[in-house]
Structures are given as structure tokens and as C-alpha cells.
Design a protein around this motif. Structure first.
Motif, PDB file in Angstrom:
ATOM      1  N   THR A 105       0.787  -1.238   0.089  1.00  0.00           N
ATOM      2  CA  THR A 105      -0.106   0.008   0.026  1.00  0.00           C
ATOM      3  C   THR A 105       0.819   1.259  -0.049  1.00  0.00           C
ATOM      4  O   THR A 105       1.034   1.994  -1.013  1.00  0.00           O
ATOM      5  N   ALA A 106       1.524   1.628   1.216  1.00  0.00           N
ATOM      6  CA  ALA A 106       2.317   2.741   1.116  1.00  0.00           C
ATOM      7  C   ALA A 106       3.507   2.539   0.242  1.00  0.00           C
ATOM      8  O   ALA A 106       3.762   3.660  -0.449  1.00  0.00           O
ATOM      9  N   GLY A 107       4.001   1.725   0.201  1.00  0.00           N
ATOM     10  CA  GLY A 107       5.107   1.321  -0.859  1.00  0.00           C
ATOM     11  C   GLY A 107       4.930   1.584  -2.150  1.00  0.00           C
ATOM     12  O   GLY A 107       5.660   2.329  -2.825  1.00  0.00           O
ATOM     13  N   VAL A 108       3.712   1.245  -2.598  1.00  0.00           N
ATOM     14  CA  VAL A 108       3.412   1.548  -4.204  1.00  0.00           C
ATOM     15  C   VAL A 108       2.991   3.204  -4.152  1.00  0.00           C
ATOM     16  O   VAL A 108       3.510   3.748  -5.065  1.00  0.00           O
ATOM     17  N   VAL A 109       2.387   3.819  -3.349  1.00  0.00           N
ATOM     18  CA  VAL A 109       2.222   5.290  -3.523  1.00  0.00           C
ATOM     19  C   VAL A 109       3.709   5.816  -3.187  1.00  0.00           C
ATOM     20  O   VAL A 109       3.964   7.060  -4.004  1.00  0.00           O
ATOM     21  N   THR A 112       5.383   5.448  -6.657  1.00  0.00           N
ATOM     22  CA  THR A 112       4.799   6.384  -7.497  1.00  0.00           C
ATOM     23  C   THR A 112       5.058   7.966  -7.703  1.00  0.00           C
ATOM     24  O   THR A 112       5.471   8.244  -8.560  1.00  0.00           O
ATOM     25  N   PHE A 113       5.348   8.287  -6.542  1.00  0.00           N
ATOM     26  CA  PHE A 113       5.673   9.889  -6.454  1.00  0.00           C
ATOM     27  C   PHE A 113       7.189   9.972  -6.541  1.00  0.00           C
ATOM     28  O   PHE A 113       7.707  10.761  -7.212  1.00  0.00           O
ATOM     29  N   VAL A 114       8.050   8.969  -5.932  1.00  0.00           N
ATOM     30  CA  VAL A 114       9.544   9.267  -6.359  1.00  0.00           C
ATOM     31  C   VAL A 114       9.815   8.850  -7.918  1.00  0.00           C
ATOM     32  O   VAL A 114      10.571   9.664  -8.450  1.00  0.00           O
ATOM     33  N   VAL A 115       9.240   8.055  -8.498  1.00  0.00           N
ATOM     34  CA  VAL A 115       9.189   7.667  -9.902  1.00  0.00           C
ATOM     35  C   VAL A 115       8.912   8.818 -10.676  1.00  0.00           C
ATOM     36  O   VAL A 115       9.744   9.600 -11.519  1.00  0.00           O
ATOM     37  N   GLY A 116       7.765   9.465 -10.289  1.00  0.00           N
ATOM     38  CA  GLY A 116       7.213  10.552 -11.112  1.00  0.00           C
ATOM     39  C   GLY A 116       8.024  11.862 -11.046  1.00  0.00           C
ATOM     40  O   GLY A 116       8.408  12.475 -12.060  1.00  0.00           O
ATOM     41  N   PHE A 117       8.533  12.243  -9.834  1.00  0.00           N
ATOM     42  CA  PHE A 117       9.547  13.516  -9.567  1.00  0.00           C
ATOM     43  C   PHE A 117      10.642  13.165 -10.213  1.00  0.00           C
ATOM     44  O   PHE A 117      11.166  14.100 -11.104  1.00  0.00           O
ATOM     45  N   GLY A 118      11.396  12.003 -10.257  1.00  0.00           N
ATOM     46  CA  GLY A 118      12.646  11.525 -10.895  1.00  0.00           C
ATOM     47  C   GLY A 118      12.443  11.763 -12.423  1.00  0.00           C
ATOM     48  O   GLY A 118      13.267  12.387 -12.862  1.00  0.00           O
ATOM     49  N   MET A 119      11.549  11.349 -12.957  1.00  0.00           N
ATOM     50  CA  MET A 119      11.435  11.271 -14.288  1.00  0.00           C
ATOM     51  C   MET A 119      11.180  12.713 -14.953  1.00  0.00           C
ATOM     52  O   MET A 119      11.414  13.004 -15.862  1.00  0.00           O
ATOM     53  N   THR A 165       8.015 -15.334   1.654  1.00  0.00           N
ATOM     54  CA  THR A 165       6.808 -14.788   1.915  1.00  0.00           C
ATOM     55  C   THR A 165       6.564 -13.389   1.919  1.00  0.00           C
ATOM     56  O   THR A 165       5.535 -12.860   1.315  1.00  0.00           O
ATOM     57  N   LYS A 166       7.537 -12.741   2.401  1.00  0.00           N
ATOM     58  CA  LYS A 166       7.753 -10.962   2.190  1.00  0.00           C
ATOM     59  C   LYS A 166       7.396 -10.671   0.745  1.00  0.00           C
ATOM     60  O   LYS A 166       6.676  -9.901   0.130  1.00  0.00           O
ATOM     61  N   VAL A 167       8.302 -11.077  -0.352  1.00  0.00           N
ATOM     62  CA  VAL A 167       8.458 -10.585  -1.440  1.00  0.00           C
ATOM     63  C   VAL A 167       7.267 -11.326  -2.502  1.00  0.00           C
ATOM     64  O   VAL A 167       6.514 -10.514  -3.081  1.00  0.00           O
ATOM     65  N   ALA A 168       6.899 -12.511  -2.168  1.00  0.00           N
ATOM     66  CA  ALA A 168       5.657 -12.952  -2.772  1.00  0.00           C
ATOM     67  C   ALA A 168       4.422 -12.479  -2.442  1.00  0.00           C
ATOM     68  O   ALA A 168       3.381 -12.314  -3.161  1.00  0.00           O
ATOM     69  N   GLY A 169       4.107 -12.399  -0.999  1.00  0.00           N
ATOM     70  CA  GLY A 169       3.005 -11.751  -0.593  1.00  0.00           C
ATOM     71  C   GLY A 169       2.792 -10.211  -1.172  1.00  0.00           C
ATOM     72  O   GLY A 169       1.676  -9.700  -1.240  1.00  0.00           O
ATOM     73  N   GLU A 170       3.892  -9.477  -0.989  1.00  0.00           N
ATOM     74  CA  GLU A 170       3.873  -8.046  -1.517  1.00  0.00           C
ATOM     75  C   GLU A 170       3.395  -8.039  -3.015  1.00  0.00           C
ATOM     76  O   GLU A 170       2.417  -7.290  -3.243  1.00  0.00           O
ATOM     77  N   SER A 171       3.984  -8.913  -3.766  1.00  0.00           N
ATOM     78  CA  SER A 171       3.516  -8.822  -5.354  1.00  0.00           C
ATOM     79  C   SER A 171       2.444  -9.414  -5.696  1.00  0.00           C
ATOM     80  O   SER A 171       1.554  -8.997  -6.545  1.00  0.00           O
ATOM     81  N   LEU A 172       1.779 -10.376  -4.660  1.00  0.00           N
ATOM     82  CA  LEU A 172       0.126 -10.847  -4.941  1.00  0.00           C
ATOM     83  C   LEU A 172      -0.825  -9.699  -4.534  1.00  0.00           C
ATOM     84  O   LEU A 172      -1.899  -9.586  -5.257  1.00  0.00           O
ATOM     85  N   PHE A 173      -0.326  -8.845  -3.574  1.00  0.00           N
ATOM     86  CA  PHE A 173      -1.361  -7.946  -3.079  1.00  0.00           C
ATOM     87  C   PHE A 173      -1.231  -6.553  -3.505  1.00  0.00           C
ATOM     88  O   PHE A 173      -2.218  -5.635  -3.380  1.00  0.00           O
ATOM     89  N   ASN A 174      -0.116  -6.188  -4.281  1.00  0.00           N
ATOM     90  CA  ASN A 174       0.022  -4.787  -4.543  1.00  0.00           C
ATOM     91  C   ASN A 174      -0.888  -4.386  -5.678  1.00  0.00           C
ATOM     92  O   ASN A 174      -0.823  -3.103  -6.087  1.00  0.00           O
ATOM     93  N   ASP A 175      -1.078  -5.341  -6.486  1.00  0.00           N
ATOM     94  CA  ASP A 175      -2.089  -4.800  -7.560  1.00  0.00           C
ATOM     95  C   ASP A 175      -3.170  -4.097  -7.572  1.00  0.00           C
ATOM     96  O   ASP A 175      -3.425  -3.043  -8.228  1.00  0.00           O
ATOM     97  N   GLY A 176      -4.113  -4.476  -6.440  1.00  0.00           N
ATOM     98  CA  GLY A 176      -5.226  -3.519  -6.117  1.00  0.00           C
ATOM     99  C   GLY A 176      -5.006  -2.164  -5.670  1.00  0.00           C
ATOM    100  O   GLY A 176      -5.674  -1.089  -6.403  1.00  0.00           O
ATOM    101  N   PHE A 334      14.291   1.013  -3.814  1.00  0.00           N
ATOM    102  CA  PHE A 334      14.826   1.199  -2.480  1.00  0.00           C
ATOM    103  C   PHE A 334      14.350   2.110  -1.533  1.00  0.00           C
ATOM    104  O   PHE A 334      14.141   1.578  -0.317  1.00  0.00           O
ATOM    105  N   ILE A 335      13.705   3.391  -2.002  1.00  0.00           N
ATOM    106  CA  ILE A 335      12.922   4.318  -0.945  1.00  0.00           C
ATOM    107  C   ILE A 335      11.951   3.781  -0.595  1.00  0.00           C
ATOM    108  O   ILE A 335      11.596   3.952   0.790  1.00  0.00           O
ATOM    109  N   SER A 336      10.873   3.084  -1.099  1.00  0.00           N
ATOM    110  CA  SER A 336       9.669   2.516  -0.961  1.00  0.00           C
ATOM    111  C   SER A 336       9.690   1.474  -0.058  1.00  0.00           C
ATOM    112  O   SER A 336       8.891   0.925   0.681  1.00  0.00           O
TER     113      SER A 336
END
Length: 426
Positions: A105-109, A112-119, A165-176, A334-336
Motif C-alpha cells: 500500500t504505502a510502498g506503492v504510493v 509512484t511519487f518518487v518515480v514521477g518526480f525523478g522522471m 513470503t514477504k516478496v511473494a505476498g507483496e507482489s500478490l497484493f499490491n495490484d489492488g 529502494f526508497i519504498s
């Protein structure tokens, strides 16, 4: 019949490329298939119209005839996510619930903003001016890690169960979360009025993600009860197929997250069925059936990604911007990851080696390409698709092939034990 011909051609090509990879390249199957598809695509782009005009024309028409966004997001992803969810132990996921929730959740947000500002600030240095809102669109579609790519690569890396579990769980749930952020930002980009109030966005997230999880649990509970009453491997396979195919239709009609519905249904069914003794032959058939489905669709998906190169015009003009995007996305990842672990109570649970694996293991894949291709045609859509493709190819090939070397299981175990001792002392 057109869809049948297209899928038949993809299966034939996937099987040929899988054979060539097994005999000669000896890379992980899905990555090998994609590499060969990219090499073939590059050859056809450079020489196809003069050397093999009919082959080039047929492949180009094949890729044009298939709506990649609809095929992946509307069909393949549901099977792949259900297959991934059904193999995850719910008890392991419970232990890692807080980091999985925060990263998805927070990691995705944050990303998103770090990539947005960087680009936005770096692209002008390589001759491309992309409006800030479209930089955020790119940030939203590239931030979620791809569950298909991640689960495929994790099979090759010998990491600890908790880290897996951390990596797989995050990847399964961050789509929403990613789909909600992408939808809101894209509507702003194309000029639609969007209520950016916390209440409105919260309700959208609750409907999209919460509704998907709730429907998945409901489907999983009902069908698990049915399977418990009739312990037959043929019926069990048919029931699980009906969950995926029928569940997606219900989710689509209700305008809720199909991917999260499949994750929740897979998790529930995979763990509910452990509570009673299923016949060994039934369990064996069920596991092997979904492993086979997973491998076949993975092969087709990665073939798809490789051949998407044929659909991008003048990709060479976007190679430098693509390199910039790769660096920005890695920094944002890395930041997220580092941010939440540094400034929350998770600090002691994440050693430097664990953070390194989570950053490098955040692989992007077909989901990002599908979202990029769903952007309405404009002067910026081709730029976003091209740099997305560069990031995805780098992510799958470079990160995917080196994650096993980056992951140092002994070092992770040592650091986790030191953290545990420190926590007890505190």
C-alpha cells in the motif's frame, strides 16, 4: 476461430523456444523463452521486411490481433494468481502480514511519487519533455512488482521462507492499490474530473480491493465446502477452474479487483483443504494440474513480452530515456522499501541483506506493460510504453538472473538471528 489460431501459434512458438532454451541457453525457462523472443524480434525489426517479409508480416499481424491488456489482465493473470495463491501457506503470510500490508500500500504510493518526480526532472536532460501528470502515470504503472515474474524467479533463488513470503505476498497484493492509483492519475492525465478527497479515494480503494478480497474469500469458502463433500480429482479440478473463470466474470460485473479475488480464493482454498484429509490421488492431480497451468501460461506470457518489441516503433530512440527510467525505478524501489523499514516498528525485522533482496527482487513484468498499453493514444503514450518495456526487460533478465547471487541465505539467517537476539534484549 481467430483467437484459437492466435493462441495455437503462441503455444507452438513457446514450445519451440522452450526446447531451444533447454538444449542451448539453459536459462530459467520463462526468462529463456523471453530472451529468444526478443532476439527474434530484434532480427525481424532490423531485417524482417527484406529477408523474411512474410514471417515478419505474420508475427506483426498476430501481435496486432491480440489485445495484450485484455488477455493478460482479463484472463491469464487470474489463472496465474490463483495458482500462486493456492501454494502459499496462510500461517507464513500471517507472520509477515504487517510488512506485506505496508509494502503493498504505502510502498506503492511512495514509489509512484518518487518515480514521477525523478522522471519529470531527469527526462529533459535526455531530450524528452513529459508532463508531470504523465510522469506520475508511469510511476503508478511501474511501481507494482509483478506477481507472475516474482513467483517465477523466486523458484530459482534459495531464500529463507520468511523472505520469500514477504516478496511473494507483496507482489500478490499490491495490484489492488496500484490499479486504484493508476486509474485516478490516468483520469487526471486525460482531463477527466476526479474527486481527490481522502474519503472518495478511500471508498474507491475499499470497493476495488476490499470487495475483491471479500468475494475471493466467499468463493473459496463455498467451493472448498463443495470439494470436501465430493473428494474426486476430476470434480476438484473442474471446481477450481470454475472459481477462476466464473469468479472473474462476477468480479468484472461488480467492478471490483479480479486479481485480488483470485489471490484470496487461491489462498483460502489452498489452506482450507489442508484441514481435512483429501485423497492423495486427488491432491496430487490438483497440485500438478495447477503447476502445469502455471508453467504453460508463464511460457506464453513471457513469449508475449518478448514479441511486444514488434509493436514499439523506434525503440532505439528511447534507449537512453529507458536507462534513465531503470535507474529511477531502482532508486524508487529502494526508497519504498528502506523508508517504511527505517521509520516504522519494522526496523529490527529487516536486516541490510533482507532490504537488498527485497529491492533487487522487486521485478516488473507483464502487468506494467498491460497497464502502459491501456493508456489512450496520445503524443505521450508511445514514450511511456517504450520506457516501460525497457524497465521490464531489464528487470526480468538482469534482476531475474542475478537475484539468486544477490540473495545470500546464510547472511540473511545470521542477520535475522542477530535481530531476534536484539529484540529479546530490548
Amino acid at each position: 476461430m481467430e483467437l484459437y489460431y492466435s493462441f495455437s501459434a503462441l503455444i507452438v512458438l513457446a514450445s519451440i523456444f522452450a526446447y531451444l532454451n533447454y538444449r542451448f541457453l539453459k536459462l530459467p525457462s520463462t526468462i529463456g523463452i523471453m530472451v529468444i523472443a526478443i532476439v527474434v524480434s530484434i532480427f525481424l525489426v532490423m531485417f524482417g521486411e527484406t529477408v523474411l517479409p512474410r514471417t515478419f508480416g505474420h508475427l506483426h499481424n498476430l501481435m496486432n490481433s491480440i489485445d495484450f491488456t485484455e488477455v493478460l489482465m482479463g484472463a491469464m493473470l487470474n489463472f496465474l494468481l490463483f495458482a500462486g495463491g493456492i501454494h502459499i501457506n496462510i500461517n507464513d503470510l500471517k507472520e509477515q502480514f504487517r510488512p506485506v500490508l505496508i509494502f503493498s500500500t504505502a510502498g506503492v504510493v511512495i514509489s509512484t511519487f518518487v518515480v514521477g518526480f525523478g522522471m519529470f526532472y531527469l527526462l529533459p536532460y535526455v531530450g524528452i519533455k513529459l508532463p508531470f501528470i504523465y510522469c506520475l502515470v508511469f510511476g503508478a504503472l511501474i511501481s507494482p512488482t509483478d506477481p507472475v515474474a516474482v513467483l517465477s524467479v523466486l523458484k530459482q533463488a534459495n531464500v529463507s521462507k520468511s523472505l520469500e513470503t514477504k516478496v511473494a505476498g507483496e507482489s500478490l497484493f499490491n495490484d489492488g492499490m496500484a490499479v486504484v492509483v493508476f486509474t485516478v492519475v490516468l483520469q487526471l492525465a486525460v482531463g477527466k474530473e476526479v474527486d481527490l478527497g481522502v474519503e472518495n479515494i478511500g471508498l474507491l480503494l475499499l470497493h476495488e480491493a476490499g470487495g475483491g478480497l471479500l468475494l475471493g474469500v466467499l468463493l473459496g469458502w463455498v467451493t472448498s465446502r463443495l470439494m470436501r463433500e465430493v473428494d474426486d480429482y476430476i470434480i476438484s479440478v473442474l471446481v477450481t477452474l470454475s472459481v477462476v473463470m466464473g469468479g472473474y466474470l462476477i468480479a468484472r460485473q461488480m467492478h471490483i479487483s479480479g486479481p485480488l479475488t483470485m489471490v484470496a480464493a487461491g489462498l483460502f482454498m489452498g489452506n482450507f483443504n489442508r484441514n481435512f484429509k483429501m485423497k492423495s490421488v486427488t491432491q496430487d492431480y490438483l497440485i500438478k494440474f495447477w503447476e502445469l497451468i502455471d508453467e504453460i501460461l508463464n511460457a506464453v506470457l513471457f513469449l508475449f513480452i518478448g514479441f511486444e518489441l514488434l509493436m514499439i516503433k523506434d525503440l532505439k530512440h528511447f534507449m537512453i530515456p529507458g536507462l534513465v527510467a531503470i535507474l529511477v525505478v531502482l532508486f524508487a524501489r529502494f526508497i519504498s522499501i528502506w523508508g517504511p523499514t527505517k521509520f516504522t516498528s519494522l526496523r529490527r525485522s529487516f536486516s541490510p541483506q533482507t532490504v537488498k533482496v527485497l529491492v533487487w527482487g522487486g521485478i516488473r513484468g507483464g502487468v506494467s506493460i498491460a497497464l502502459a498499453m491501456s493508456i489512450p493514444k496520445s503524443e505521450y503514450s508511445e514514450i511511456i510504453l517504450s520506457i516501460t518495456y525497457c524497465v521490464v526487460v531489464f528487470s526480468i533478465i538482469v534482476q531475474g538472473l542475478t537475484i539468486a547471487k544477490v540473495a545470500n541465505p546464510k547472511q540473511i539467517v545470521k542477520e535475522e538471528e542477530e535481530n531476534t537476539v536484539a529484540e529479546h534484549k530490548a
